[in-house]
Design a protein around this motif. Structure first.
Motif, PDB file in Angstrom:
ATOM      1  N   GLN A 126     101.524 -28.535 -25.502  1.00  0.00           N
ATOM      2  CA  GLN A 126     100.836 -29.019 -26.698  1.00  0.00           C
ATOM      3  C   GLN A 126      99.389 -29.366 -26.384  1.00  0.00           C
ATOM      4  OE1 GLN A 126     101.951 -28.811 -29.710  1.00  0.00           O
ATOM      5  NE2 GLN A 126     100.244 -29.832 -30.708  1.00  0.00           N
ATOM      6  N   VAL A 147      96.121 -27.562 -28.145  1.00  0.00           N
ATOM      7  CA  VAL A 147      95.017 -28.297 -28.787  1.00  0.00           C
ATOM      8  C   VAL A 147      93.708 -28.016 -28.053  1.00  0.00           C
ATOM      9  CG1 VAL A 147      94.112 -30.612 -29.304  1.00  0.00           C
ATOM     10  CG2 VAL A 147      96.528 -30.083 -29.738  1.00  0.00           C
ATOM     11  N   LYS A 178      90.492 -26.239 -29.911  1.00  0.00           N
ATOM     12  CA  LYS A 178      89.237 -26.971 -30.069  1.00  0.00           C
ATOM     13  C   LYS A 178      88.129 -26.396 -29.178  1.00  0.00           C
ATOM     14  CE  LYS A 178      90.996 -31.327 -31.801  1.00  0.00           C
ATOM     15  NZ  LYS A 178      90.038 -31.623 -32.845  1.00  0.00           N
ATOM     16  N   ALA A 188      92.918 -37.598 -26.156  1.00  0.00           N
ATOM     17  CA  ALA A 188      92.874 -37.722 -27.617  1.00  0.00           C
ATOM     18  C   ALA A 188      91.497 -38.225 -28.049  1.00  0.00           C
ATOM     19  CB  ALA A 188      93.971 -38.661 -28.105  1.00  0.00           C
ATOM     20  N   CYS A 241      91.072 -36.403 -31.589  1.00  0.00           N
ATOM     21  CA  CYS A 241      92.340 -36.211 -32.276  1.00  0.00           C
ATOM     22  C   CYS A 241      93.228 -37.424 -32.006  1.00  0.00           C
ATOM     23  CB  CYS A 241      93.023 -34.914 -31.835  1.00  0.00           C
ATOM     24  SG  CYS A 241      93.533 -34.854 -30.102  1.00  0.00           S
ATOM     25  N   SER A 242      94.371 -37.439 -32.597  1.00  0.00           N
ATOM     26  CA  SER A 242      95.324 -38.516 -32.383  1.00  0.00           C
ATOM     27  C   SER A 242      96.180 -38.199 -31.154  1.00  0.00           C
ATOM     28  CB  SER A 242      96.241 -38.635 -33.609  1.00  0.00           C
ATOM     29  OG  SER A 242      97.341 -39.465 -33.315  1.00  0.00           O
ATOM     30  N   ARG A 302      99.172 -38.464 -31.067  1.00  0.00           N
ATOM     31  CA  ARG A 302     100.336 -37.763 -31.646  1.00  0.00           C
ATOM     32  C   ARG A 302     100.112 -36.263 -31.695  1.00  0.00           C
ATOM     33  NH1 ARG A 302     103.129 -40.948 -36.470  1.00  0.00           N
ATOM     34  NH2 ARG A 302     104.785 -39.576 -35.748  1.00  0.00           N
ATOM     35  N   ASP A 303      98.845 -35.839 -31.859  1.00  0.00           N
ATOM     36  CA  ASP A 303      98.527 -34.409 -31.883  1.00  0.00           C
ATOM     37  C   ASP A 303      98.808 -33.752 -30.541  1.00  0.00           C
ATOM     38  OD1 ASP A 303      97.623 -34.633 -34.530  1.00  0.00           O
ATOM     39  OD2 ASP A 303      95.556 -35.020 -33.892  1.00  0.00           O
ATOM     40  N   LEU A 304      98.870 -34.561 -29.487  1.00  0.00           N
ATOM     41  CA  LEU A 304      99.085 -34.039 -28.150  1.00  0.00           C
ATOM     42  C   LEU A 304     100.548 -34.131 -27.717  1.00  0.00           C
ATOM     43  CD1 LEU A 304      95.912 -35.534 -26.445  1.00  0.00           C
ATOM     44  CD2 LEU A 304      96.205 -33.284 -27.502  1.00  0.00           C
ATOM     45  N   GLU A 319     106.336 -31.782 -31.433  1.00  0.00           N
ATOM     46  CA  GLU A 319     107.175 -32.215 -32.555  1.00  0.00           C
ATOM     47  C   GLU A 319     108.634 -32.224 -32.136  1.00  0.00           C
ATOM     48  OE1 GLU A 319     106.479 -30.368 -36.323  1.00  0.00           O
ATOM     49  OE2 GLU A 319     104.337 -30.224 -35.933  1.00  0.00           O
TER      50      GLU A 319
END
Length: 76
Positions: A14, A18, A22, A61, A66-67, A69-71, A74
């Motif tokens: 993850q 990201v 980016k 992050a 980013c958050s 959580r984005d890293l 899911e």
């Protein structure tokens, strides 16, 4: 040599996703974390036990805007 867990691999994948989305390189992550580019390469490689810790996730992050959580994956 200890292997990475499924969760650790999912986090690494993850972060890589990201990072690439980016436009950051492994060199950028190394600079953000004050680590070597080689160490980031070891983290992203399944051949080495190196992995991110929670402090790394927080720094990445912030630096990648980013958050945390984005890293995180899911699902594992």
């Amino acid at each position: 040599m200890p292997e990475k867990t499924d969760f650790e691999i999912a986090v690494i994948n993850q972060v890589r996703k990201v990072r690439k989305a980016k436009g950051y390189t492994q060199d950028d992550l190394a600079m953000f974390l004050n680590l070597t580019r080689g160490f980031i390469g070891q983290i992203e490689s399944p051949k080495f036990p190196s992995k991110y810790n929670i402090e790394h996730i927080g720094i990445l992050a912030r630096e990648m805007n980013c958050s945390p959580r984005d890293l995180m994956p899911e699902q594992v």
